[in-house]
Design a protein around this motif. Structure first.
Motif, mmCIF file in Angstrom:
data_model
loop_
_atom_site.group_PDB
_atom_site.id
_atom_site.type_symbol
_atom_site.label_atom_id
_atom_site.label_comp_id
_atom_site.label_asym_id
_atom_site.label_seq_id
_atom_site.Cartn_x
_atom_site.Cartn_y
_atom_site.Cartn_z
ATOM 1 N N VAL A 68 -5.486 65.764 58.726
ATOM 2 C CA VAL A 68 -4.107 65.761 59.785
ATOM 3 C C VAL A 68 -3.488 67.265 59.359
ATOM 4 O O VAL A 68 -3.495 68.054 60.448
ATOM 5 C CB VAL A 68 -3.316 64.651 59.946
ATOM 6 C CG1 VAL A 68 -2.085 64.853 60.927
ATOM 7 C CG2 VAL A 68 -3.944 63.303 60.158
ATOM 8 N N SER A 69 -3.001 67.288 58.422
ATOM 9 C CA SER A 69 -2.143 68.599 58.122
ATOM 10 C C SER A 69 -3.225 69.736 58.015
ATOM 11 O O SER A 69 -2.821 70.855 58.470
ATOM 12 C CB SER A 69 -1.588 68.346 56.725
ATOM 13 O OG SER A 69 -0.882 67.482 56.684
ATOM 14 N N VAL A 71 -5.870 70.419 60.043
ATOM 15 C CA VAL A 71 -6.254 70.642 61.400
ATOM 16 C C VAL A 71 -4.922 71.316 62.069
ATOM 17 O O VAL A 71 -5.274 72.436 62.786
ATOM 18 C CB VAL A 71 -6.892 69.466 62.077
ATOM 19 C CG1 VAL A 71 -6.920 69.660 63.583
ATOM 20 C CG2 VAL A 71 -8.218 69.034 61.588
ATOM 21 N N LEU A 72 -3.801 70.649 61.817
ATOM 22 C CA LEU A 72 -2.580 71.253 62.435
ATOM 23 C C LEU A 72 -2.481 72.719 61.969
ATOM 24 O O LEU A 72 -2.005 73.580 62.628
ATOM 25 C CB LEU A 72 -1.538 70.318 62.265
ATOM 26 C CG LEU A 72 -1.510 68.908 63.071
ATOM 27 C CD1 LEU A 72 -0.304 68.114 62.609
ATOM 28 C CD2 LEU A 72 -1.356 69.207 64.506
ATOM 29 N N LEU A 91 -8.479 61.365 61.650
ATOM 30 C CA LEU A 91 -7.683 62.147 62.632
ATOM 31 C C LEU A 91 -7.642 60.963 63.903
ATOM 32 O O LEU A 91 -8.489 61.078 65.129
ATOM 33 C CB LEU A 91 -8.737 63.230 63.187
ATOM 34 C CG LEU A 91 -8.825 64.216 62.257
ATOM 35 C CD1 LEU A 91 -9.788 65.414 62.623
ATOM 36 C CD2 LEU A 91 -7.382 65.001 61.683
ATOM 37 N N ASP A 93 -5.683 60.385 66.180
ATOM 38 C CA ASP A 93 -5.153 60.643 67.477
ATOM 39 C C ASP A 93 -6.259 61.315 68.368
ATOM 40 O O ASP A 93 -6.036 61.067 69.569
ATOM 41 C CB ASP A 93 -4.217 61.824 67.174
ATOM 42 C CG ASP A 93 -2.584 61.513 66.926
ATOM 43 O OD1 ASP A 93 -2.371 60.412 67.072
ATOM 44 O OD2 ASP A 93 -1.876 62.224 66.253
ATOM 45 N N ILE A 94 -7.340 61.595 68.027
ATOM 46 C CA ILE A 94 -8.469 62.131 68.942
ATOM 47 C C ILE A 94 -9.254 61.226 69.393
ATOM 48 O O ILE A 94 -9.948 61.179 70.396
ATOM 49 C CB ILE A 94 -9.313 63.139 68.287
ATOM 50 C CG1 ILE A 94 -10.084 62.479 67.109
ATOM 51 C CG2 ILE A 94 -8.705 64.274 67.433
ATOM 52 C CD1 ILE A 94 -11.224 63.250 66.526
ATOM 53 N N TRP A 158 -1.561 59.012 62.544
ATOM 54 C CA TRP A 158 -1.484 59.037 64.244
ATOM 55 C C TRP A 158 -0.090 59.538 64.548
ATOM 56 O O TRP A 158 0.764 59.309 63.694
ATOM 57 C CB TRP A 158 -2.099 57.838 64.895
ATOM 58 C CG TRP A 158 -1.368 56.771 64.452
ATOM 59 C CD1 TRP A 158 -0.026 56.219 64.975
ATOM 60 C CD2 TRP A 158 -1.628 55.752 63.491
ATOM 61 N NE1 TRP A 158 0.175 54.910 64.141
ATOM 62 C CE2 TRP A 158 -0.861 54.500 63.414
ATOM 63 C CE3 TRP A 158 -2.789 55.649 62.370
ATOM 64 C CZ2 TRP A 158 -0.943 53.619 62.452
ATOM 65 C CZ3 TRP A 158 -2.903 54.323 61.844
ATOM 66 C CH2 TRP A 158 -1.979 53.530 61.681
ATOM 67 N N HIS A 160 0.743 62.554 65.538
ATOM 68 C CA HIS A 160 1.023 63.722 65.102
ATOM 69 C C HIS A 160 0.344 65.146 65.978
ATOM 70 O O HIS A 160 0.581 66.184 65.812
ATOM 71 C CB HIS A 160 0.483 64.403 63.489
ATOM 72 C CG HIS A 160 0.724 63.170 62.765
ATOM 73 N ND1 HIS A 160 2.205 62.856 62.461
ATOM 74 C CD2 HIS A 160 0.147 62.098 62.183
ATOM 75 C CE1 HIS A 160 2.586 62.085 61.213
ATOM 76 N NE2 HIS A 160 0.991 61.328 61.250
ATOM 77 N N VAL A 162 -2.575 65.698 67.130
ATOM 78 C CA VAL A 162 -3.961 66.285 66.664
ATOM 79 C C VAL A 162 -4.793 66.113 68.133
ATOM 80 O O VAL A 162 -4.852 64.929 68.570
ATOM 81 C CB VAL A 162 -4.510 65.696 65.630
ATOM 82 C CG1 VAL A 162 -5.939 66.313 65.460
ATOM 83 C CG2 VAL A 162 -3.582 65.983 64.330
ATOM 84 N N ARG A 163 -5.605 67.187 68.648
ATOM 85 C CA ARG A 163 -6.089 66.897 69.742
ATOM 86 C C ARG A 163 -7.607 67.638 69.190
ATOM 87 O O ARG A 163 -7.818 68.537 68.517
ATOM 88 C CB ARG A 163 -5.709 67.838 70.744
ATOM 89 C CG ARG A 163 -4.458 67.381 71.261
ATOM 90 C CD ARG A 163 -4.585 65.881 72.052
ATOM 91 N NE ARG A 163 -3.307 65.260 72.514
ATOM 92 C CZ ARG A 163 -2.499 64.511 71.692
ATOM 93 N NH1 ARG A 163 -2.752 63.882 70.573
ATOM 94 N NH2 ARG A 163 -1.468 64.212 72.149
ATOM 95 N N MET A 166 -8.592 71.396 69.155
ATOM 96 C CA MET A 166 -8.020 72.203 67.994
ATOM 97 C C MET A 166 -9.028 72.937 66.926
ATOM 98 O O MET A 166 -8.630 74.072 66.243
ATOM 99 C CB MET A 166 -6.779 71.527 67.038
ATOM 100 C CG MET A 166 -5.829 71.224 67.806
ATOM 101 S SD MET A 166 -4.436 70.030 66.938
ATOM 102 C CE MET A 166 -3.068 70.045 67.802
#
Length: 226
Positions: A68-69, A71-72, A91, A93-94, A158, A160, A162-163, A166
């Protein structure tokens, strides 16, 4: 021809082992082994990565929650990211809306609600089988109490922002262990956006502990550098 700066490998841990311990088979000379503060937020971690590696050309290796960190930070536009190696990336969120993902989110949310009202034992009763595949064992409770406290206070993967887009334009290798439907679904979603996906059986959530992991990553790097 202008020469690119030397590649700097950055190893980012998940919610369990930290720093060097999270990557036991990686050569200590291979790169930097990040160790975030246990109470740091995801945004704190992203800021740390950006502040620490701006100006360097980096290959970000990230395990589980650490993805997560990673990718962001990669999507921030403030790092020169040569590639991503995401190991069992959490991840979530995706892939929201998928049954397996929503089941996981629902159980963790309910369990953390119990921890929030000082019922840590009830939290562990729900969380332990979900994460480790084993039912709560009252005889182990005293020994596992501190572990349960740590998990109850850890960041969830989740919410955060993230898409999947990205990673577009960033060469990405996703390695999973082939044992968990949630991680395989996340990996397939990333593969649909251009990531390479490889399954390494034998270590469940920690494929980086397998002897063959290093050669897989080296081959990925070789293709990037030609």
């Amino acid at each position: 021809m202008q020469q690119l700066p030397a590649l700097r490998r950055v190893f980012i841990h998940g919610a369990g082992r930290r720093g060097r311990d999270a990557w036991p088979l990686a050569d200590a000379a291979d790169g930097d082994f990040v160790s975030f503060e246990p109470t740091s937020s995801i945004q704190d971690q992203v800021s740390t990565l950006i502040d620490s590696y701006s100006g360097a050309r980096v290959m970000l290796h990230a395990h589980s929650l650490g993805a997560v960190s990673a990718v962001l930070a990669a999507a921030s536009g403030r790092l020169d990211v040569a590639g991503l190696v995401l190991v069992e990336p959490a991840l979530y969120d995706i892939a929201r809306g998928k049954d397996t993902i929503e089941r996981h989110v629902g159980i963790v949310t309910e369990a953390r609600g119990q921890a929030g009202v000082d019922n840590l034992r009830a939290f562990w009763g729900m969380f332990r089988p979900l994460m480790f595949g084993e039912a709560f064992d009252a005889e182990l409770w005293d020994a596992e109490h501190a572990v349960a406290q740590r998990w109850a206070a850890s960041n969830v993967p989740w919410g955060h922002g993230v898409r999947v887009g990205m990673i577009t334009g960033i060469p990405t290798l996703v390695v999973t262990g082939g044992w968990n439907d949630e991680y395989e679904l996340i990996a397939r979603t990333l593969a649909e956006s251009g990531a390479e996906h490889l399954v390494l059986d034998g270590a469940t959530h920690r494929p980086q502990d397998l002897p063959g992991f290093a050669s897989v990553v080296k081959e990925f790097e070789r293709r990037l550098t030609g």
